[in-house]
Design an enzyme around this catalytic site. Structure first.
Site, short mmCIF file in Angstrom:
data_model
loop_
_atom_site.label_atom_id
_atom_site.label_comp_id
_atom_site.label_asym_id
_atom_site.label_seq_id
_atom_site.Cartn_x
_atom_site.Cartn_y
_atom_site.Cartn_z
N HIS A 142 30.63 1.44 -4.19
CA HIS A 142 30.84 1.40 -3.08
C HIS A 142 32.35 1.00 -2.99
CE1 HIS A 142 26.86 1.50 -0.93
NE2 HIS A 142 26.55 1.62 -2.28
N HIS A 194 22.55 -4.73 -3.16
CA HIS A 194 23.87 -4.97 -3.47
C HIS A 194 24.21 -6.41 -3.04
CE1 HIS A 194 25.28 -0.86 -4.55
NE2 HIS A 194 24.31 -0.46 -3.72
N HIS A 215 16.97 -0.24 -4.68
CA HIS A 215 16.85 0.33 -6.12
C HIS A 215 16.84 -1.27 -6.87
CE1 HIS A 215 21.08 -0.43 -5.22
NE2 HIS A 215 21.49 0.97 -4.76
N ASN A 218 19.03 -2.94 -9.85
CA ASN A 218 20.48 -2.42 -9.71
C ASN A 218 21.25 -2.89 -8.72
OD1 ASN A 218 18.71 0.51 -10.62
ND2 ASN A 218 20.21 -0.35 -11.78
N ALA A 219 22.45 -3.52 -9.03
CA ALA A 219 23.31 -4.15 -7.83
C ALA A 219 22.63 -5.63 -7.59
CB ALA A 219 23.78 -3.25 -6.79
N ASP A 247 14.82 7.48 -13.36
CA ASP A 247 15.65 8.56 -14.20
C ASP A 247 15.77 8.08 -15.90
OD1 ASP A 247 17.58 6.54 -13.85
OD2 ASP A 247 19.09 7.81 -13.27
N HIS A 250 18.95 4.13 -14.85
CA HIS A 250 19.30 2.94 -13.87
C HIS A 250 18.47 1.70 -14.49
CE1 HIS A 250 21.23 5.87 -11.39
NE2 HIS A 250 21.66 4.90 -10.67
N ASP A 273 18.20 8.52 -5.12
CA ASP A 273 19.28 8.06 -4.86
C ASP A 273 20.36 9.16 -5.61
OD1 ASP A 273 21.69 6.45 -4.38
OD2 ASP A 273 21.40 5.22 -5.94
N LEU A 311 27.50 3.38 -12.60
CA LEU A 311 26.72 4.25 -12.41
C LEU A 311 27.14 4.63 -10.65
CD1 LEU A 311 23.27 3.29 -13.61
CD2 LEU A 311 24.47 5.36 -14.06
ZN ZN Z 1 23.33 1.59 -4.23
#
Ligand code: ZN
Length: 390
Positions: A142, A194, A215, A218-219, A247, A250, A273, A311
Site C-alpha cells: 500500500h 495490516h 490474510h 501477512n502484514a 498459494d 504468502h 488476494d 509481495l
Molecule cells: Zn493486504
C-alpha cells in the site's frame, strides 16, 4: 424450470449422491436425491454425468484480473467479473486498497450504476476496502502517502446499502475502535489487518466488533509464544474468521495446516488476494499506483512483487486455492469447499442466499471433476462458463 440431475451434490455441509436440483427463476427450489425429487415433465434437463456440483465460489479479496486493477480503474469491475466464472467464482468483493478516498467513491458509483446491458458474470457483492486506516509499519504494497488516521467522517458513506461490505483496518490506531463499532452497527464486516496489534489490542478489537482477520500472518506481527499478538488472538478467538492465501508463497503450507487445525472449515476463509496478473502471463502490472513485477518462481508459480521485493497480492485462482488447501491440510473436498462458499457467505450475513445448495438460495453452481477442475459455472441458474473440450 431447470433440472440438474445425476450430480454428486456437495452442499457443502453434506454429500448427496445421485442428486437432483430444481431451479426456478434463478433460485434453487428443491434439492435431494433422485429417489425423493420428482422431475416436472416440462423441465429443461442438465445431465451432470456424475460430476460434483457445489455452490459457486465466493472470493472476499480480489484486487483485479486480466490486466485490470480495481483500485487504479474502479470502472473495470464489471468487465473483470465477466471472466471470473472460469475459476468457479460466482460472487466476490472487489477490493480497493489504500488510495485517495475518491477511489472508493468511484467504485461505489460503479456498483450503484449496475452492469452494462447484456452483461453476465460473477456478482460483485460490495466492496472490500482494504485501507486507508492501516499501520504504516505494516503497509505491505500500500502507498504510505495515502494512509490515514481513522476518522468517522471519512466513512460516512461506507454502508452495505452503499456497496461497502468489508473494511480492513488496523485496530490499534487511535480512534479505530470507534470506527469498528460504527461500521459493525451498520452491518459492515470489520477486519483486522495490516496491523501491529498486540494480543490485548486484538481482543479489544473483537469486543468492539471485529469479526475477520485479513490474510492471517501477512502484514501482522509474528506469532510468538510469549506475545501471541494479532495472529495468536485471531487463531484463538472462536467468534472470528480468518482469511488465508494458500498459494504456498504468502504462508508456508505447514502454517496453512496449523491455521486449519485451529479454525476449521467454518472459521477459515480462503481468499485469493489476486491482482491484475490473474489470467495473464508474467510481466509488469499495477496495483493502485504501484508497479508490480510478476515472475515465475522455481516451481512454476507466478509471484507478484514490488521492486522492493514486497509481495503485492497473488496470482492465485480460486480453483487452484481449493486444490492447494486440500494438498496442504489433507481435508476433504466438502470441508475445503466450505471455506470458499458457506463460510464467507455466513461472514457477510448472506448464508441463506448464497454459499449453500439449499431451497431458496440463488442457483450459483460449480460443476467439478473429481480432480477439482471447473467444468461449468452457473450464476442464478444461467450457465456463464463451460470448459471447452480439449
Ligand atoms: Zn493486504
Amino acid at each position: 424450470m431447470l433440472c440438474i440431475q445425476r450430480a454428486t451434490l456437495l452442499t457443502p455441509d453434506e454429500q448427496i449422491d445421485d442428486g437432483v436440483l430444481l431451479i426456478d427463476r434463478g433460485r434453487i427450489v428443491a434439492i435431494g436425491d433422485a429417489a425423493h425429487i420428482g422431475v416436472p415433465a416440462d423441465a429443461e434437463i442438465i445431465d451432470a454425468g456424475g460430476l460434483i456440483v457445489a455452490p459457486g465460489f465466493i472470493d472476499l479479496q480480489l484486487n483485479g484480473a486480466f490486466g485490470e486493477d480495481f483500485t487504479w480503474a474502479p470502472e473495470s469491475i464489471w468487465r473483470v467479473a465477466e471472466g471470473l466464472p472460469r475459476w468457479g467464482v460466482t460472487s466476490f468483493l472487489p477490493t480497493i486498497i489504500t488510495s485517495p478516498l475518491q477511489k472508493v467513491a468511484q467504485a461505489q458509483e460503479t456498483l450503484e450504476a449496475g452492469p452494462p446491458s447484456g452483461w453476465r458474470g460473477s456478482i460483485p457483492l460490495g466492496l472490500h476496502c482494504e485501507g486507508p486506516f492501516l499501520n504504516p509499519q505494516k503497509k505491505g504494497a500500500h502507498n504510505p502517502a495515502y494512509l490515514r488516521a481513522p476518522a468517522l467522517e471519512d466513512v460516512a458513506a461506507w454502508r452495505p446499502e452503499q456497496h461497502v461490505r468489508l473494511v480492513t483496518l488496523a485496530p490499534e490506531l487511535e480512534g479505530a475502535l470507534e470506527l469498528v463499532q460504527t461500521l459493525a452497527q451498520r452491518g459492515v464486516v470489520v477486519s483486522a489487518g495490516h496491523s501491529m496489534a498486540n494480543y490485548e489490542q486484538a481482543r479489544a478489537a473483537f469486543a468492539a466488533g471485529v469479526r475477520y482477520g485479513t490474510h492471517l500472518f501477512n502484514a501482522m506481527p509474528p506469532l510468538e509464544h510469549r506475545e501471541p499478538g494479532l495472529p495468536g488472538a485471531l487463531l484463538h478467538a472462536t467468534e472470528v474468521t480468518v482469511g488465508v492465501i494458500p498459494d504456498g508463497i504468502h504462508v508456508h503450507p505447514a502454517i496453512v495446516a496449523l491455521a486449519w487445525a485451529a479454525k476449521g472449515p467454518s472459521r477459515l476463509s480462503v481468499v485469493t488476494d489476486a491482482m491484475a496478473a490473474l489470467g495473464m502471463p508474467p510481466g509488469r502490472y499495477q496495483i493502485a499506483d504501484h508497479e508490480v513485477f510478476v515472475t515465475e518462481d522455481a516451481r512454476g508459480v507466478n509471484v507478484a512483487r514490488l521492486a522492493s521485493g514486497t509481495l503485492a497480492g497473488s496470482v492465485l485462482s480460486m480453483d487452484e486455492a481449493l486444490r492447494r488447501l486440500i494438498l496442504y491440510t489433507g481435508c476433504t473436498l466438502g470441508q475445503a469447499l466450505a471455506t470458499i462458499t458457506s463460510t464467507p457467505a455466513d461472514l457477510l450475513g448472506i448464508g441463506r442466499e448464497r454459499g449453500r445448495l439449499r431451497a431458496g438460495a440463488w442457483a450459483d453452481l460449480v460443476f467439478l471433476t473429481p480432480t477439482i477442475e471447473v467444468v461449468r459455472t452457473m450464476i442464478a441458474g444461467v450457465t456463464c462458463y463451460v470448459r471447452e473440450e480439449s
